[in-house]
Motif scaffolding. Structure first.
Motif, PDB file in Angstrom:
ATOM      1  N   GLY A  53       0.763  -1.141  -0.124  1.00  0.00           N
ATOM      2  CA  GLY A  53       0.102   0.002  -0.066  1.00  0.00           C
ATOM      3  C   GLY A  53       0.879   1.302   0.030  1.00  0.00           C
ATOM      4  O   GLY A  53       0.690   2.224  -0.791  1.00  0.00           O
ATOM      5  N   GLU A  54       1.882   1.226   0.897  1.00  0.00           N
ATOM      6  CA  GLU A  54       2.833   2.557   1.006  1.00  0.00           C
ATOM      7  C   GLU A  54       3.502   2.685  -0.229  1.00  0.00           C
ATOM      8  O   GLU A  54       3.586   3.645  -0.641  1.00  0.00           O
TER       9      GLU A  54
ATOM     10  N   MET B 150       1.353   4.047  -2.850  1.00  0.00           N
ATOM     11  CA  MET B 150       0.876   5.585  -2.788  1.00  0.00           C
ATOM     12  C   MET B 150       2.088   6.411  -3.160  1.00  0.00           C
ATOM     13  O   MET B 150       2.075   7.490  -3.753  1.00  0.00           O
TER      14      MET B 150
ATOM     15  N   THR C  48      -5.224   8.423  -9.179  1.00  0.00           N
ATOM     16  CA  THR C  48      -6.539   8.109  -8.411  1.00  0.00           C
ATOM     17  C   THR C  48      -6.542   6.584  -8.156  1.00  0.00           C
ATOM     18  O   THR C  48      -6.928   6.075  -7.178  1.00  0.00           O
TER      19      THR C  48
ATOM     20  N   MET D 226      -4.030   5.117  -6.046  1.00  0.00           N
ATOM     21  CA  MET D 226      -4.332   5.607  -4.538  1.00  0.00           C
ATOM     22  C   MET D 226      -5.134   4.679  -3.751  1.00  0.00           C
ATOM     23  O   MET D 226      -5.044   4.103  -2.902  1.00  0.00           O
TER      24      MET D 226
ATOM     25  N   ALA E  40      -3.750   1.375  -3.256  1.00  0.00           N
ATOM     26  CA  ALA E  40      -2.948   1.781  -1.974  1.00  0.00           C
ATOM     27  C   ALA E  40      -3.637   1.599  -0.692  1.00  0.00           C
ATOM     28  O   ALA E  40      -3.177   1.102   0.159  1.00  0.00           O
ATOM     29  N   LYS E  41      -4.603   2.410  -0.513  1.00  0.00           N
ATOM     30  CA  LYS E  41      -5.549   2.367   0.592  1.00  0.00           C
ATOM     31  C   LYS E  41      -5.957   0.787   0.941  1.00  0.00           C
ATOM     32  O   LYS E  41      -5.939   0.511   2.062  1.00  0.00           O
TER      33      LYS E  41
ATOM     34  N   ARG F  72      -3.018  -1.129   2.318  1.00  0.00           N
ATOM     35  CA  ARG F  72      -2.118  -0.506   3.215  1.00  0.00           C
ATOM     36  C   ARG F  72      -1.422  -1.456   4.462  1.00  0.00           C
ATOM     37  O   ARG F  72      -2.215  -2.418   4.833  1.00  0.00           O
TER      38      ARG F  72
END
Lengths: 200, 332
Positions: free
Chosen positions: A61-62, A65, A85, A88, A91-92, A95
């Motif tokens: 996830g990180e 991002m 988008t 991301m 990514a969330k 995480r």
């Protein structure tokens, strides 16, 4: 073996390299319907992403991002924003995890589809990358082998492009050229198809 | 182009350099490329942060309203251009005192996309954010599509009221509610007599004949509702007030703070000429005037023109509007 940092780096690197080879095609196609900078967007984004790959953390996830942020840093276009988008959103969802099972890819694609749809204020059927993304998410549902996932996604994307080629663009700058867009592939769909192609 | 500048591409960075040099008690520069203006010192622990952002060329909007009882940080773009995602994320980080951050800014597509992404980024760092958009320009879309309206000078009220609420220690949900209430309470419209010049473009943002005015024009030169011959001040004021009141009529007893704002080059003398009609019309409709503002609050550089904003107040909004606040451009 699930998706890990190393797999992510290999995949992103391959996609970025592939963009260098298709930039002219994307620019030309985009130039018929928009401002003709889609290839430039993808190449610049890909090059910037490559500069951060070596420093990515072990968490998926990180890492995603950081990749998304790198992409937005250099590509100011709306397509670049949409790609970031989608990254991301993934990514969330991943995480804090160093391993992501391949069976989650379909869900990640669907999550990206939903957030990109909301941010881009577009609907299914508008002849955008969203149509291909949704098709890929659905086609990969239930699959947990990376090769099978890629094959299913590429097939679904190709079929969606075939199906929508004769429809007019309904949103964004291409809408202004709606008549002209009939018979042409949407540049954003082509860029997505090329990203998948870059993966192998 | 006749402008006082050095390299047009250094316009924004040089103005920010001068701004913080002149007013270090209010502002400091931080963030990527020095494109975040924040209050001096660290964010106050436990206080909700309020950030804004947008293109340059509108001082005191946006950056100028960083200050006590107002905003905590602002991401600064080039003239009339959105700040980057990273600059916005930095503004959110510097404003965060651990109680979350409200993003309060004008309804412009580029700013929304970038601020939303900045919110995604800081969410990974466990910073909670909310958003309130300013949509006060009644000329920019009909009432049925009010959510599409642009944000103009009305944002000054939202900055002030939300800033005062945050200063009391209210939580993020409460500050957001009050900011939204303020945003819903403002209506604006403008008139432009001359365009302004974006330094990097070197050309006027639009063209208009020497003897004409454009009613309802946006602050970046977006087309208005009517181009016509320049009329006497009282008639111009009357037409602008008609547009606002058509959108939201005044009921007897309404308490309203009016803002008569110069878009840059129109002098205070002419603002006061216009204010006469504002006062007369509000009172004729049975409204009561509270804390009138006359001056240069939201501009488009050297544009000749004015905007009117009416802010309908209830007890809560009025209390926050009148609470102490201080920045280099405004003191309450």
């Amino acid at each position: 073996m699930p998706l890990t940092r190393d797999g992510l780096i290999a995949g992103l690197s391959a996609v970025a390299d592939h963009m260098e080879t298709v930039a002219d095609v994307l620019n030309t196609l985009d130039g018929q319907l928009g401002d003709g900078d889609l290839g430039v967007t993808m190449v610049r984004g890909g090059r910037e992403v490559k500069t951060v790959l070596a420093d990515l953390p072990p968490e998926i996830g990180e890492s995603l991002m950081k990749v998304a942020q790198a992409f937005t840093r250099v590509s100011g276009s709306s397509y670049g924003t949409l790609v970031a988008t989608g990254l991301m959103s993934a990514a969330k969802a991943t995480r804090g995890r160093t391993e992501v099972p391949w069976s989650e890819v379909s869900g990640l694609l669907n999550g990206a589809f939903e957030t990109m749809k909301a941010r881009g204020k577009a609907e299914l059927g508008n002849k955008t990358v969203l149509d291909t993304l949704d098709a890929a998410a659905k086609a990969t549902n239930g699959l947990d082998d990376p090769r099978a996932i890629l094959a299913a996604a590429r097939k679904a994307v190709a079929e969606t492009m075939d199906r929508m080629r004769q429809t007019p663009a309904q949103i964004g700058r291409a809408r202004i050229f709606a008549d002209k867009s009939i018979g042409l592939d949407d540049p954003g769909m082509v860029a997505f198809a090329e990203m998948l192609k870059g993966l192998g | 182009m006749k402008k006082i500048l050095n390299d047009p591409f250094h316009y924004v960075d040089e103005l920010l350099e001068g701004l913080v040099a002149a007013h270090p008690e209010f502002y400091r520069r931080t963030g990527i490329g020095g494109r975040v203006i924040a209050r001096p010192g660290e964010a106050r622990p436990g206080k909700v942060g309020i950030v804004t952002g947008g293109g340059s060329g509108h001082l005191p909007v946006f950056t100028g309203y960083v200050g006590k009882g107002l905003l905590d940080a602002c991401a600064v773009g080039d003239v009339f251009a959105s700040p980057s995602v990273d600059q916005m994320a930095d503004a959110i980080r510097v404003a965060n005192g651990g109680a979350g951050v409200l993003r309060l800014y004008g309804n412009y597509g580029g700013d929304i996309m970038n601020f939303d992404m900045a919110g995604d980024i800081v969410e990974m760092e466990d910073i909670s954010t909310t958003t309130v958009l300013l949509t006060d320009d009644v000329a920019s879309a009909p009432p049925a599509e009010a959510e599409k309206r642009r944000g103009v000078a009305g944002m000054v009220y939202a900055f002030k009221i939300a800033g005062a609420a945050a200063e009391t220690g209210a939580d993020l949900g409460e500050v957001t509610r009050i900011a939204q209430k303020a945003a819903d309470a403002v209506r604006s419209t403008g008139v432009a007599l001359t365009p302004c010049i974006v330094p990097q473009a070197g050309k006027p943002t639009f063209s208009i004949a020497e003897d004409e005015m454009e009613i309802g024009m946006g602050i970046h030169g977006e087309p208005g509702v009517r181009v016509g011959k320049l009329e006497p001040a009282d008639r111009i004021a009357g037409e602008m007030i008609d547009m606002i009141l058509k959108d939201r009529p005044i009921r007897p007893g309404d308490r309203i703070s009016p803002l008569v704002n110069s878009l840059g080059a129109t002098p205070p003398e002419e603002l006061y000429i216009l204010y006469r009609t504002v006062k007369q019309r509000i009172e004729a409709a049975g409204g009561e005037i509270v804390m009138p503002l006359v001056g240069r609050y939201a501009t488009s550089m050297e544009m000749v023109g004015v905007s009117f904003t009416f802010c309908w107040l209830d007890e809560e909004l009025e209390t926050y509007l009148k609470a102490p606040a201080e920045c280099a451009f405004w003191r309450v």
